[in-house]
Enzyme design. Structure first.
Site, PDB file in Angstrom:
ATOM      1  N   LYS B  88       0.857  -1.196   0.000  1.00  0.00           N
ATOM      2  CA  LYS B  88       0.000   0.000   0.000  1.00  0.00           C
ATOM      3  C   LYS B  88       0.892   1.246   0.000  1.00  0.00           C
ATOM      4  O   LYS B  88       1.887   1.291   0.753  1.00  0.00           O
ATOM      5  CB  LYS B  88      -0.854  -0.065   1.272  1.00  0.00           C
ATOM      6  CG  LYS B  88      -1.875   1.011   1.466  1.00  0.00           C
ATOM      7  CD  LYS B  88      -2.661   0.739   2.760  1.00  0.00           C
ATOM      8  CE  LYS B  88      -3.826   1.662   2.939  1.00  0.00           C
ATOM      9  NZ  LYS B  88      -4.601   1.355   4.174  1.00  0.00           N
ATOM     10  N   SER B 163      -9.259   0.675   2.883  1.00  0.00           N
ATOM     11  CA  SER B 163      -8.481   1.524   2.017  1.00  0.00           C
ATOM     12  C   SER B 163      -7.291   0.817   1.370  1.00  0.00           C
ATOM     13  O   SER B 163      -6.699   1.349   0.435  1.00  0.00           O
ATOM     14  CB  SER B 163      -7.967   2.727   2.802  1.00  0.00           C
ATOM     15  OG  SER B 163      -7.139   2.325   3.872  1.00  0.00           O
ATOM     16  N   SER B 187      -9.547  -1.411   7.149  1.00  0.00           N
ATOM     17  CA  SER B 187      -8.858  -1.220   5.868  1.00  0.00           C
ATOM     18  C   SER B 187      -7.962  -2.379   5.426  1.00  0.00           C
ATOM     19  O   SER B 187      -7.567  -2.438   4.262  1.00  0.00           O
ATOM     20  CB  SER B 187      -8.027   0.060   5.900  1.00  0.00           C
ATOM     21  OG  SER B 187      -8.856   1.174   5.851  1.00  0.00           O
TER      22      SER B 187
END
Lengths: 79, 485
Positions: B88, B163, B187
């Site tokens: 990420k 996310s 997330s």
């Protein structure tokens, strides 16, 4: 709280938030102030209810980390 | 849109980290060959998935060549030597850009490499580059107006989850073996669940957050997304442990997660955590059938409720909004138009929540955790509930840029995951079946503090019991969609 009272709160808080966003933070809203107000009221009420009468003089945020360590699962060991 | 081409089950990218690691050590393939193969898959899937912010092919190949040189001289860095991963884009890499999925941070360069990335590199992992994510680590959908939406690896018309959207999509598509994710309110677990994967939010403080861009420092947990509990165990082994660079890092023993995977879950005492949110009938059906599997292996599974979950959700929400508003205040003043509507709107309430409410949420935290452990979890080792109450939405259904929609979408996706960020308890999502559209359904396993070894162990055993086959299920989901047309 009745729907009527909730609506009155919502309207009152909208006026306040419109001003405080700019006056206190220097930030101009980009959102529907009604929705932001509803969100603030919801969060405020939920936390206030959860904490009502329960805060004591000895409470400290760091208690949380200490409790995590103290309550560790018995599988968390080095064999 | 055409479905994503799937890997063959025999493709080396579908093997486990342990198996690939063994093949690398036997010199049956090199890190460079494996990395080039993963890069080819990344390039093949990128136009459809949009899982990467950038693919750093040259750098990845250089890392792999170096690892091959070291291996040739007998130096093996660790259990991830030569394993391609990607992460990420909220982890700092010294001297390299980090977008955080946003245009606000611009071309800011990482100051010091994140501890989690350092540990992975020291264990021999190859880094393929930054993965897509929701803007500023905020949002459960994978929608990103700046870098393009990340899509679900099972169905390109559905959301990837967020996310950590790229982490879920790239692992789900068989591009990489695992990815770093971060979890403030689901997330890691949501994209893992929506892509039929395992995702672990460890105990608060288990994995260092140093160098990981925060949404809310009181809640954020760094953790892995992978295709099996075993792969998660390998990754957690490298990541876990105290870090002097992270003030919230906790100095607890780090067990041998891989060795413990066969036994740590034995004799676990279970209960279903009920009454948080009504679930879709498909989810209830698959979940209840999974409970029968648990009972067969571990014995009676009780049913419990907690009247604290709604409070935990609200208190976590206050942490998230107030801490984010604190961090973003100067950007919200100076670069306000560079935010998406959804992220700006979700951060704004944090400016207005009274400071007293924030501090009440902080001061009540230990008390509520104590009550939860000695009330709801009394005499229990694992609580279980679905990870999401609804099936994976389409991208249209979950479009958070539609005016007035963001708060509703977030509330619909997160009620079962966010409360455990407030409690700081380890929570692992694992795939347990599919809905009528063929999309994956996840169950969330919650343990007592530092119960990661137990959760990984039970997930490993139960996944074998239900004979979970990700690729076969992905293929079936694609076929169902074609039939529906």
């Amino acid at each position: 709280m009745s729907d009527h009272e909730h609506q009155a709160d919502l309207e009152a808080i909208q006026v306040a938030l419109k001003q405080t966003g700019e006056l206190l933070h220097g930030i101009v809203s980009r959102s529907d102030i009604k929705q932001i107000s509803a969100e603030v009221l919801r969060l405020n009420e939920a936390v206030r209810r959860g904490a009502a009468g329960r805060i004591q003089s000895g409470d400290h945020p760091q208690d949380f980390a200490m409790l995590l360590l103290a309550e560790a699962d018995d599988t968390n060991r080095v064999s | 849109m055409m479905p994503l081409p799937l890997n063959q089950p025999t493709d080396i990218l579908e093997a486990s980290i342990t198996e690939v690691g063994a093949r690398l050590r036997r010199k049956e393939l090199s890190a460079e060959q494996l990395t080039r193969h993963a890069l080819d898959r990344a390039v093949q899937t990128q136009p459809m998935l949009n899982a990467f912010i950038d693919i750093w092919a040259d750098s990845a190949i250089a890392q792999a060549k170096q690892l091959d040189l070291e291996a040739a001289s007998g130096k093996w860095r660790g259990p991830l030597h030569g394993i391609p991963l990607a992460h990420k884009d909220c982890f700092e890499r010294q001297g390299l850009p980090m977008t955080v999925g946003s245009k606000v941070t611009g071309t800011d360069l990482g100051r010091v490499t994140a501890t989690a990335l350092q540990r992975l590199s020291e264990a021999g992992a190859v880094d393929l580059g930054p993965l897509n994510m929701n803007e500023m680590v905020a949002g459960p959908t994978g929608q990103n107006p700046h870098f393009g939406d990340c899509r679900n690896s099972w169905d390109l018309d559905r959301i990837s989850g967020g996310s950590s959207s790229g982490s879920g999509a790239a692992v789900g598509a068989g591009v990489i073996y695992g990815a770093l994710a971060s979890d403030t309110g689901g997330s890691t677990r949501l994209p893992a669940s929506m892509n039929g994967l395992f995702g672990l939010k460890g105990t608060y403080g288990r994995v260092s957050r140093a160098g990981c861009f925060p949404r809310a420092f009181s809640l954020d947990c760094v953790g892995p997304i992978a295709r099996s509990a075993q792969d998660c165990a390998v990754l957690l082994q490298v990541l876990a442990g105290w870090d002097p660079r992270d003030a919230s890092s906790l100095d607890a023993p780090v067990p041998d997660y891989l060795s413990a995977i066969a036994t740590a879950g034995l004799a676990s005492r279970w209960a279903v955590l009920e009454g948080i949110a009504p679930c879709h009938p498909d989810i209830t059906r698959v979940f209840e059938s999974f409970i029968e599997v648990i009972q067969t292996r571990y014995g009676q599974v009780g049913r419990v409720q907690s009247n604290q979950i709604a409070t935990c959700y609200a208190m976590a929400d206050v942490f998230s909004k107030v801490e984010a508003a604190t961090l973003h205040g100067h950007w919200m003043r100076e670069r306000r138009d560079l935010y998406s509507q959804a992220v700006f709107s979700r951060t704004e309430p944090g400016l207005h929540v009274p400071a007293v409410r924030y501090l009440e949420a902080l001061q009540m935290r230990a008390k509520i955790l104590h009550e939860f452990l000695h009330g709801t979890m009394q005499d229990l080792d694992v609580l279980i509930c679905p990870t999401m109450p609804i099936p994976v939405p389409t991208r249209e259904e979950a479009d958070v840029e539609t005016p007035g929609k963001v708060f509703g979408v977030v509330t619909a996706l997160t009620p079962l995951v966010r409360p455990f960020n407030y409690l700081g308890l380890p929570s692992l999502t694992m795939p347990i079946g599919v809905d009528r559209a063929g999309m994956p359904i996840g169950a969330q396993l919650v343990g007592r503090p530092f119960a990661e070894a137990r959760l990984l162990s039970v997930a490993h055993q139960l996944s074998k019991d239900i004979a979970w086959d990700r690729l076969a299920n992905m293929k079936r989901a694609q076929a169902l969609k074609v039939e529906k047309r």
